[in-house]
Every structure is written in C-alpha cells, then in structure tokens.
Design a protein around this motif. Structure first.
Motif, PDB file in Angstrom:
ATOM      1  N   ARG C 117      44.998  25.794  49.256  1.00  8.00           N
ATOM      2  CA  ARG C 117      44.370  26.677  48.271  1.00  8.00           C
ATOM      3  C   ARG C 117      44.421  26.071  46.873  1.00  8.00           C
ATOM      4  N   ARG C 118      45.572  25.495  46.557  1.00 11.32           N
ATOM      5  CA  ARG C 118      45.765  24.903  45.240  1.00 11.32           C
ATOM      6  C   ARG C 118      44.982  23.603  45.120  1.00 11.32           C
ATOM      7  N   ASN C 119      44.657  23.029  46.267  1.00 18.85           N
ATOM      8  CA  ASN C 119      43.934  21.757  46.321  1.00 18.85           C
ATOM      9  C   ASN C 119      44.699  20.646  45.595  1.00 18.85           C
ATOM     10  N   ILE C 120      45.991  20.619  45.830  1.00 18.33           N
ATOM     11  CA  ILE C 120      46.827  19.572  45.233  1.00 18.33           C
ATOM     12  C   ILE C 120      46.501  18.239  45.908  1.00 18.33           C
ATOM     13  N   GLY C 121      46.484  17.199  45.134  1.00 20.78           N
ATOM     14  CA  GLY C 121      46.040  15.898  45.640  1.00 20.78           C
ATOM     15  C   GLY C 121      47.009  15.195  46.564  1.00 20.78           C
ATOM     16  N   VAL C 122      47.314  15.841  47.661  1.00 24.59           N
ATOM     17  CA  VAL C 122      48.252  15.288  48.627  1.00 24.59           C
ATOM     18  C   VAL C 122      47.531  15.157  49.959  1.00 24.59           C
ATOM     19  N   THR C 123      47.849  14.114  50.709  1.00 24.16           N
ATOM     20  CA  THR C 123      47.311  13.998  52.055  1.00 24.16           C
ATOM     21  C   THR C 123      48.340  14.542  53.029  1.00 24.16           C
ATOM     22  N   ALA C 124      47.971  15.608  53.711  1.00 22.31           N
ATOM     23  CA  ALA C 124      48.889  16.155  54.710  1.00 22.31           C
ATOM     24  C   ALA C 124      48.556  15.535  56.047  1.00 22.31           C
ATOM     25  N   LEU C 125      49.530  14.869  56.610  1.00 25.70           N
ATOM     26  CA  LEU C 125      49.318  14.232  57.895  1.00 25.70           C
ATOM     27  C   LEU C 125      50.176  14.992  58.900  1.00 25.70           C
ATOM     28  N   ILE C 126      49.497  15.755  59.741  1.00 26.88           N
ATOM     29  CA  ILE C 126      50.245  16.575  60.696  1.00 26.88           C
ATOM     30  C   ILE C 126      50.245  15.887  62.049  1.00 26.88           C
ATOM     31  N   LEU C 127      51.425  15.530  62.501  1.00 24.42           N
ATOM     32  CA  LEU C 127      51.554  14.896  63.808  1.00 24.42           C
ATOM     33  C   LEU C 127      51.787  16.001  64.825  1.00 24.42           C
ATOM     34  N   ASN C 128      50.711  16.340  65.519  1.00 26.65           N
ATOM     35  CA  ASN C 128      50.770  17.491  66.410  1.00 26.65           C
ATOM     36  C   ASN C 128      51.091  17.028  67.825  1.00 26.65           C
ATOM     37  N   ASN C 129      52.304  17.349  68.257  1.00 25.88           N
ATOM     38  CA  ASN C 129      52.657  17.018  69.644  1.00 25.88           C
ATOM     39  C   ASN C 129      52.883  18.283  70.463  1.00 25.88           C
ATOM     40  N   ASN C 130      52.447  19.397  69.925  1.00 29.72           N
ATOM     41  CA  ASN C 130      52.459  20.679  70.633  1.00 29.72           C
ATOM     42  C   ASN C 130      53.844  21.204  70.991  1.00 29.72           C
ATOM     43  N   SER C 159      48.605  32.626  71.439  1.00 37.16           N
ATOM     44  CA  SER C 159      47.694  31.487  71.371  1.00 37.16           C
ATOM     45  C   SER C 159      48.120  30.537  70.261  1.00 37.16           C
ATOM     46  N   SER C 160      47.645  29.330  70.340  1.00 33.64           N
ATOM     47  CA  SER C 160      48.102  28.324  69.379  1.00 33.64           C
ATOM     48  C   SER C 160      47.181  28.297  68.164  1.00 33.64           C
ATOM     49  N   PHE C 161      47.710  27.741  67.120  1.00 35.89           N
ATOM     50  CA  PHE C 161      46.974  27.620  65.871  1.00 35.89           C
ATOM     51  C   PHE C 161      45.842  26.620  66.014  1.00 35.89           C
ATOM     52  N   ASP C 162      44.720  26.921  65.402  1.00 42.52           N
ATOM     53  CA  ASP C 162      43.705  25.901  65.208  1.00 42.52           C
ATOM     54  C   ASP C 162      43.896  25.378  63.789  1.00 42.52           C
ATOM     55  N   THR C 163      44.606  24.276  63.693  1.00 44.50           N
ATOM     56  CA  THR C 163      44.974  23.737  62.387  1.00 44.50           C
ATOM     57  C   THR C 163      43.762  23.508  61.500  1.00 44.50           C
ATOM     58  N   VAL C 164      42.709  23.018  62.129  1.00 39.07           N
ATOM     59  CA  VAL C 164      41.504  22.696  61.364  1.00 39.07           C
ATOM     60  C   VAL C 164      40.921  23.939  60.714  1.00 39.07           C
ATOM     61  N   GLU C 165      40.770  24.999  61.499  1.00 43.93           N
ATOM     62  CA  GLU C 165      40.192  26.227  60.951  1.00 43.93           C
ATOM     63  C   GLU C 165      41.109  26.833  59.895  1.00 43.93           C
ATOM     64  N   LEU C 166      42.408  26.723  60.147  1.00 43.55           N
ATOM     65  CA  LEU C 166      43.384  27.236  59.184  1.00 43.55           C
ATOM     66  C   LEU C 166      43.211  26.553  57.834  1.00 43.55           C
ATOM     67  N   ALA C 167      43.126  25.233  57.870  1.00 40.76           N
ATOM     68  CA  ALA C 167      43.031  24.462  56.627  1.00 40.76           C
ATOM     69  C   ALA C 167      41.684  24.692  55.954  1.00 40.76           C
ATOM     70  N   ARG C 168      40.659  24.811  56.762  1.00 39.63           N
ATOM     71  CA  ARG C 168      39.331  25.074  56.204  1.00 39.63           C
ATOM     72  C   ARG C 168      39.340  26.409  55.458  1.00 39.63           C
ATOM     73  N   GLY C 169      39.875  27.411  56.129  1.00 45.12           N
ATOM     74  CA  GLY C 169      39.912  28.745  55.533  1.00 45.12           C
ATOM     75  C   GLY C 169      40.735  28.777  54.262  1.00 45.12           C
ATOM     76  N   ALA C 170      41.789  27.967  54.230  1.00 44.71           N
ATOM     77  CA  ALA C 170      42.667  27.978  53.062  1.00 44.71           C
ATOM     78  C   ALA C 170      42.088  27.184  51.901  1.00 44.71           C
ATOM     79  N   GLY C 171      41.044  26.421  52.159  1.00 44.35           N
ATOM     80  CA  GLY C 171      40.350  25.757  51.063  1.00 44.35           C
ATOM     81  C   GLY C 171      40.606  24.264  50.918  1.00 44.35           C
ATOM     82  N   ALA C 172      41.079  23.624  51.979  1.00 45.40           N
ATOM     83  CA  ALA C 172      41.338  22.184  51.874  1.00 45.40           C
ATOM     84  C   ALA C 172      40.040  21.426  51.612  1.00 45.40           C
ATOM     85  N   ASN C 173      40.166  20.347  50.885  1.00 44.77           N
ATOM     86  CA  ASN C 173      39.005  19.537  50.523  1.00 44.77           C
ATOM     87  C   ASN C 173      38.473  18.729  51.692  1.00 44.77           C
TER      88      ASN C 173
END
Lengths: 381, 95, 283, 201
Positions: C117-130, C159-173
C-alpha cells in the motif's frame, strides 16, 4: 569567561520536550504507531522531521513494524527512535530483543498508562517498570531511564540517545502520563552546552572489519549499511563475524560482552538526584512524576523535623545500587512510592538486604501518589 | 541461451558442494550426468553436453560449472593432447 | 579469456568465510532462487555495497548469510518492516526482502499489505514452499487445500492465499510469479522487479520435498520439479485456457506492472519542497 | 500597573464541557504566566473521551519557586463553565478560594460567594464568535488575578494564535477584562494581593 548565550524558553508538554531533546541529540528518524498518551511525540515528529534536512518520519502499520523500521534506520546509520505506550510496548518486545542482540542503538520512549491490557488509556501508571527490564525474552542487559518533569524529558531524551550510541544498545525512556502531559516552562540548551555522542564507525579497511569484535569498551564500531562494510546482522547468537553460531565458547563470549559493555560503565549509566540524602534517616526512593510528590513530601517532613531525603532515580536499570547502599549507611527506613503494585520496590528490597525497613506506597487506580500520602508514611518513620 | 556447440564444453562438479539431489541428472536433456555410488553427481558424457545451462541454473548448491573447454597451453584442446587429463573414474553409474 | 558465466558469477558473490554447502536440504529450490537473485543483481550491474538483503526467519531466512551483500537476518515475519526502515533511510540502496510463505503471508501478512500500500521501494521475494519447513512441516497460509501437514494430519481445511491477488489488491507496483523450474523466466522477472520503482513482489515457487512433498506424494526433489514442470503455465497461455482446464494449473509470469513512484521518492520530493521554501524564506 | 508578587503554589482549575476550549485556555494562560511573567507553571489536563463532549478539566499550578507536585490539590480558584463541573470540583476549592462561573450554564451555584459572567452569550453577542468564550474568561481572569499583567497576557495570547483569529480574540480578551472590572468590582481578587516586589514590564 564568555557570556553564556541566553537559552530559549518554551512552555511545553512533556511529550513535546521529548521531541526537542531527540532533535537536539541528532535524531533523524522516527517510525511509530499512535497510541495514547504518547501520540503527541509522534504528531510533533510528523510535522518537524520532514522539514529538516535528512529527517525521516514514517507511520508504520503497527508497533512491531515501528520497531523494525527503527532498527532498519539505525543500521543505516541514523539516530532513530519510536514512542509508544503500554499495549504498544508489549508488541515491541520481540524486536527490542533483536536490537539488544544485534547491538543496534535506538531510543524507545514508553509513556506508561494504566494496565494490564488496554487498561486506563488516559491515566498514569508505572506498571511497565519490570517489563522494561525483562519484557523481551532471554537474558539481556538493558538501560532504562526515566524523567519526572518536563525539563528532564528533554534532558533525559538526549541522555538516552547518547547512551544508546555509546553502548550500542536500545535505551528505554519510561515516562508516565502525568509527566508527558504536563506543560511547563523549559529551557532549550544551546549547542555546545550538552553532550552529543555518535556511535563509533570503523576506520580499518572493510576486509579487516569484524562486526562483533571484542574491543576495550566491549562496544564494536558500527558502520552504516551501504558504506562499504558488508556484514551480516542477525538475531541469532553469532560469532565475531556476525555469523550464526551454536558453539558454547562463542555463545558465552557474545553473552559476556553484551553484558560487560554495560556493566563496566555503571558509573556513567546510573543517574540519580540525591536530594537531602546526606544525613537522611528516612529516604524516599522514587522516580517519574511520583518523585515530584515525594520531593514535596520530603520538604514538608524536614519542616516537621524529620530527617527525610529523596533518592530520585533517573536510571531505573541497571538499578543504581551503589547510590542506594550509600544511603543505607544511615537510613533506617526506605519509602518506595509507586503507581504500581510494587515493581521498583523489589529492586530496593534486593539491594537493601534487610538493612533498613522498606515501606511501599502503591496506587493502581490511575491516580498519582500524592505528597500527603508519602508524608504520612515518612512521619511514621 | 542454449548453445548447441557440442563437444566444446567442460562440465565441472564440486563434489564437496554437491548434495546429490539428482535434479541435474534427471533433467539433463543430453544425459551428461549421473549419480555416483556416494550419491554425488558426476560427469559421465561430457562430450554430449549441449550447454543448455539447465544443470548450472538448477543446481541448488552452485556445485556445477559449465564452461568453455579451455585450450591447452600448446593451443590444442585436451582431446587433442597426447595424454588426456585423467578422467575421474570415481563415480559413473557403472563404476 | 572466457567470459564468466553461470555459477562462476555466483561464486563471486558468495561469502568465502562461510561454510558450504549451505544448510538447506538436498534439492531444495531455495538455493536456485538465491542463484537467480545473484544473477539478476549481476546483470543489473549493482555494486555489492548497494545491495541489502533483509531476510526473515525460516529456511529462506538462512540464505542471507551466504551472500556477500549487506545482509540482515531479522525476526520472523518482520523483514519488510526492517527493509522499509533501511530503504527510507538510504534510498540509494537496493533493498530485497527475502521471505518465506509463512513469514510473509502469515505472521508478516500485515507488513506485506502495508508495504504494498505504501509502495515502498523494496523488492519482496517470497520463497513459497507451501509449508513451514524449518520447524518441521506445519501448514502455512500457502499450503494447498486438502494437503496433509504435521498440523493438518487430516488435510488442510482452509484455502490457501493467492499471493499475487493479495499484492495486487494491496497496491503493489509490480507483481510476478515464477518457479525454480523455470529459472530463466524467474531471472527475468526478478531483474524487472529489482529495477522497478516502488514495491515489487516476486513469488518464487520453490518446492520442499522434505516437509511438504514427503507427505503429499512427492517423494523426491525430482518428483517436485516434475510437478512444477507440469503445473506451471505461462500467464498468457493460462488466460486462454478454458475454465475447467485451469484447475490445478498455476499461472506464472507478470501480473501487475505499474511504475508509480515509491514512497521514498514521494517523501524526499516533499522534503525538497520544504527545504526550497525555507531557503526562499531565508533570503 | 500591577506588581509582580511572590506566589507559593497558586492552584487554578478550569472545568466545563468538552469543546469549550478549556485546555486551550489553560495552555494560553499558563504560557503567559510562565514565559511572560516568569512564574513556574505546570499545566495538566484530563485527556481522552472526556475531551470530546463530556466533561473537561485543566489544572494550573503557579509558583515563584520550584513546583514539585504538578497537580492541583486544593484550589485557590475554580473556574466552572458547566453545572456538572461546578458540582464535581467545588469541594476541592480551598477555604477562601474563589469560584468563577458561567452564570448562564451554572444555574445552581453551590454557594452564593461566587463571581459570575455569562461568558458564552457575551462571546456570541458582543464578539460575534461563540468559540471566543474561553478568551473572554481569560480576559476576566487577567483582571481578577492580581499577579497577571493585562498587557503581557494579551501579548502572550496574540503570539499563541494564528493571525486569522487574532483580532477577534483580542476583542474578546478586552471585553472580558472590562466586564470583570465592571461587574466584579475594583477589589475583586484583593484576597490574593500580597506585598509588592516591583513592577511587571
């Protein structure tokens, strides 16, 4: 002798004085989350910092994140702080431990309000004293300071930053609602009239640098991230290179050093005001706003012919043992008034070891201990 | 990125770093690699390497390096040299 | 002299005073992600001193110690808050927050949505191993519905999170997903993500056969990579697929790509304005 | 010109309803006394939900010497701007202390020894801004309290306000001062006058 420049006087809230002190000490980063009764600190920082060259203010999503951001900023070379109150302080404990372990200087102001839990949001208390000491898990050293009036809010904030930087450790400044919401006239010291200490940075070539190396003071130099010294920071027990280790001899070396770097400088860290304690037979040991009540009570007691004194603690932890012991040589009664069920009195009793009788005055009803209550106990001897 | 310059590639495996997960062995399109009895990846048919880069990119332990076959000091490649460098026989499925 | 490629690049970025091989299990995809990250940074030509890897807790968190960047191994779930403090303090740094799925989505979920949401200039790298791998295989918010874990012995109910939709909804660039099987694609999106202003998120699917696979019919690392190979579909192709075919397939690629200025950019612009005003007022 | 006088813990409580500007009143008066007059002053207040529509209170302790205990315990002056506030805090008024009240809002004063003015309607009718009520009170108190210099307090008030609302408040301040003098009489506040130390500039 050069004429001293006249100091600026302002009529300020305790919380405002904290901000003034922080900015004088060189604070350039505030990350926080609002909570009564500390919010003014954040609000004033929000209006001041963006207008300063290099000042950064950020409102984080919660207190946990505030601590994270503050530690991040400190690792980047800034003098950083946050302020909170009871519930927020609880949330900060995890990362407070991280700051201890990673030896990250920072200042955490906790304006105490009634607890437990949401408790009394707008009333004073002193119930976070032992939490400040032992709130984060594991054995750890910590410096906890307090202030009893608005001028001290300013002075002790400067001191808190200096100690944080000097000893590479988080420093907690414990205020209470009364102190932080009292307005008083304070003097803003001029530049050069107070000490400003900034952390030592390494001067050796980066390839020689060991981030957690033993030094004389026990405090290794600390470069800002991005300055050419690449090293690993971790909350895991680490070796001199900063890499995680579980080897008992390396673990004990680290634990020894982080304690020793504080322990050997007790004389510098333990601050008290000794008011009429030289000959006192009854000594009140108090801190925060209650120390103001105590001061009045002691004056009145002296007026009534009782040899009373006040040991006002400005450093709560490490507990000023030697100051107390000095008084124990002649005092037969110690009176410990607190706005809690008896948290500092535990320390007093521990140091007292049966020499004098320790009397406690405890209030947890959201009201400050009054001078008359203290006077009554003093007069009982 | 696949470069089909068969025979000009050198595949090096650091046995100390290899944990023997078998990814490289399974997915190598030219079947260059195998697993030794010690459970480590070994180069079995280097000359078949088409330099697709799969093993190198997918080795979780950075234990594989695929490089150009270095010419020898005399300008000849090691296949041309009189005495070829000793082949690591420690390994290979059949060894 | 031959050009340095592949793992020779990686070796230049590893800490030589660290013991290798690293602590992760044989076949763990985390190493591949780390390699990909190093290659992305190398291809962008960013000096080591300007890279900060801020890691959380868990298997993914252990990666930071091996690379010769500025590395911070933080508390569980809090990597993004540390990263935020570092980035806003020194915007010239390239800050990469390396987190696991439990780290970023469960305990650190709040930090994730607010960083986006803040759109801070950080790259979040999520290593998803479930799964929570390091602690022994308990279910995470990314554990697929129905799969079995130590804390869900009778099957995951939620059900599991859809990380992509979550981040999209929160406003990631910038939001993208890749897998450790499709490394080149992953490297491309990672390079893009680091280069974008504002908050970017890369979800790297990296299987854990030790804790997840073992209990869910993927016995070996190879089984898990075959699963990735067959499940992941490029987004473009996924969009063309009929609804019924999409089930059990996972789209990979770039889902969001905007270039709104990051929080730090907006903050310092505001500050510059104040300073300019003050300078004018002073004259 | 009033004279600077020695004070030993003079305690004032402002009380009333949230929204009446009670805390601002205490703050401005405290600032004027601390910075303009050179007294030691502590100002404390009740915070929280009470400040939004409920009751509100604000204490000032004024002293020539150091102030130890910052809260008001026995009041020299109670300013009550609502009936409820008057009821709650009247018991804390010291013997010989003075009660100042809003005569329209406090219909049942607990004593007949009080000084009253209809501050709210004065602000509304004579100044034209109901919100300036607290400044009318400040003006009246500046007359009543023998250690407050009117000009100094007015200057302090003006410095504390944004330019937009300065003129209105100056008007309100002067009105309060004038009416207090007229209604309360020349010798109101005489109880607190002590020996002269010299003039306040």
């Amino acid at each position: 002798m050069p004429r001293r420049k006249k100091r600026t006087e302002i009529f300020a809230l305790g919380n405002e004085a904290v901000v003034e002190g922080a900015l004088l000490a060189g604070c350039t980063f505030y990350g926080g989350y609002p909570i009564t009764p500390s919010s003014e600190i954040m609000e004033i920082m929000a209006s001041r910092l963006p207008k300063l060259e290099n000042g950064v203010f950020i409102q984080m999503e919660d207190e946990i994140a505030s601590m994270g951001a503050v530690i991040g900023a400190s690792l980047s070379g800034r003098k950083a702080m946050t302020a909170t109150s009871g519930p927020g302080f609880s949330l900060m404990q995890e990362n407070l431990g991280y700051a201890v372990m990673a030896e990250t200087p920072m200042v955490l102001v906790n304006v105490m309000r009634g607890g437990p839990s949401t408790g009394l949001p707008t009333s004073p208390a002193q119930g976070d004293v032992q939490q400040a000491r032992w709130g984060t898990h594991g054995d750890h050293p910590i410096i906890v300071l307090s202030a009893s009036n608005v001028q001290e809010c300013l002075d002790m904030t400067i001191t808190a930053f200096n100690m944080a930087e000097k000893y590479r450790t988080p420093v907690i400044l414990l205020l209470d609602e009364v102190t932080s919401h009292t307005r008083e006239k304070i003097e803003i010291p001029n530049e050069g009239e107070f000490e400003v200490f900034s952390r030592t940075v390494p001067s050796m070539p980066p390839e020689w640098y060991k981030p957690y190396e033993e030094t004389v003071r026990g405090v290794p130099p600390m470069p800002p991230i991005g300055s050419g010294y690449r090293f690993h920071v971790t909350g895991l027990t680490h070796d001199r290179n900063g890499f995680p280790t579980q080897r008992p001899e390396e673990v004990v070396e680290l634990m020894d050093r982080i304690h020793r770097k504080i322990d050997q400088f007790f004389y510098d860290i333990q601050l008290v005001d000794e008011i009429m304690t030289d000959d006192c037979e009854v000594c009140v040991i108090a801190y925060g706003s209650v120390a103001r009540s105590a001061e009045l009570a002691v004056q009145q007691a002296r007026g009534n012919g009782v040899k009373a004194g006040l040991l006002k603690l400005k450093t709560l932890f490490p507990y000023p043992r030697r100051h107390t012991e000095k008084i124990l040589a002649h005092a037969r009664t110690l009176v410990v008034p607190e706005m809690n069920m008896g948290q500092m009195s535990r320390e007093v009793k521990r140091v007292n070891m049966g020499h004098a009788s320790v009397r406690t005055i405890n209030r947890v009803d959201g009201q400050i201990v009054t001078p008359s209550e203290i006077l009554k106990v003093i007069m009982q001897g | 990125m696949p470069k089909k310059n068969k025979g000009k590639n050198k595949v090096t495996i650091y046995p100390d770093w290899c944990k023997g997960c078998g990814i490289c062995v399974e997915f190598c399109p030219a079947k260059v690699l195998g697993l030794s009895l010690q459970g480590k990846a070994v180069v079995e048919r280097e000359e078949d390497c088409i330099r697709c880069g799969f093993c190198e990119l997918h080795c979780p332990d950075f234990a594989i390096v695929v490089s150009d076959k270095e010419p020898m000091d005399n300008g000849l490649s090691d296949t041309d040299a009189e005495t070829a460098p000793p082949k690591t026989k420690t390994g290979g499925k059949g060894a | 002299m031959s050009k340095i490629t592949g793992n020779e690049i990686i070796h230049q970025y590893l800490r030589h005073n660290k013991k290798f091989p690293h602590v992760l299990c044989a076949g763990c995809g985390h190493g591949i992600v780390l390699g990909t990250l190093i290659r992305s940074i190398h291809s962008l030509g960013i000096p080591k001193d300007d890279v900060v890897v801020v890691a959380g807790i868990g298997c993914s968190g252990r990666l930071a110690v091996y690379v010769d960047f500025n590395t911070v191994h933080t508390t569980h779930g809090r990597a993004l808050s540390f990263a935020t403090g570092i980035k806003i303090s020194n915007p010239k740094l390239n800050v990469i927050a390396l987190m696991g799925d439990g780290d970023a989505l469960s305990i650190g979920g709040n930090h994730l949505i607010h960083a986006a949401r803040r759109n801070i200039g950080v790259t979040a790298l999520i290593l998803n191993n479930n799964i929570y791998g390091m602690t022994g295989g308990q279910s995470s918010p990314a554990t697929p519905e129905g799969s079995t874990t130590m804390t869900n012995p009778y099957g995951q109910l939620d059900s599991s999170f859809d990380t992509v939709e979550l981040a999209r909804g929160a406003g990631a660039n910038y939001v993208a997903r890749g897998t450790v099987f499709h490394v080149n694609r992953l490297e491309k999106i990672m390079t893009e993500a680091i280069g974008r202003p504002g908050f970017s998120l890369v979800e790297a699917i990296t299987p854990c056969h030790t804790q997840f696979g073992r209990k869910n019919k993927y016995k070996s690392p190879v089984d898990m990579y075959n699963w990735l190979k067959s499940t992941a579909v490029p987004l473009e192709r996924y969009n063309e697929m009929p609804e019924d075919k999409r089930r059990d397939r996972m789209p990979i690629g770039v889902f969001v790509d905007r270039d709104r200025p990051g929080f730090e950019e907006r903050y310092y612009a505001m500050q510059q304005n104040f300073l300019k005003q003050a300078a004018k007022g002073g004259k | 010109m009033k004279a600077q006088q020695e004070l030993d813990r003079f305690e004032i409580r402002f009380s009333g309803l949230g929204g009446q500007g009670i805390i601002t009143l205490g703050k401005v008066m405290g600032q004027g006394l601390a910075l303009g007059h050179g007294y030691n002053v502590t100002q404390t207040q009740s915070y929280g939900p009470e400040a939004r529509g409920g009751s509100s209170k604000c204490d000032l302790v004024i002293s020539s010497g150091r102030i130890s205990y910052p809260k008001a315990e026995s009041l020299d002056l109670l300013v009550a701007l609502s009936q409820e506030a008057c009821n709650s805090y009247f018991p804390y008024l010291k013997k010989g202390g003075i009660l100042v009240l809003e005569s329209d809002l406090v219909k049942q004063p607990p004593t007949n020894q009080f000084l009253g003015l209809p501050f709210t309607s004065l602000a509304k009718d004579k100044v034209g801004v109901a919100q300036a009520m607290n400044t009318v009170v400040l003006g009246a108190l500046s007359y009543l309290l023998p250690f407050i210099n009117q000009a100094t307090m007015r200057k302090s008030l003006e410095s504390a306000l944004p330019p937009k609302i300065r003129a209105v408040n100056t008007k309100a301040f002067n009105l309060g001062h004038r009416l207090a003098k007229k209604e309360w009489g020349e010798d109101a506040g005489e109880v607190w006058r002590v020996e002269e130390l010299g003039e306040i500039d």
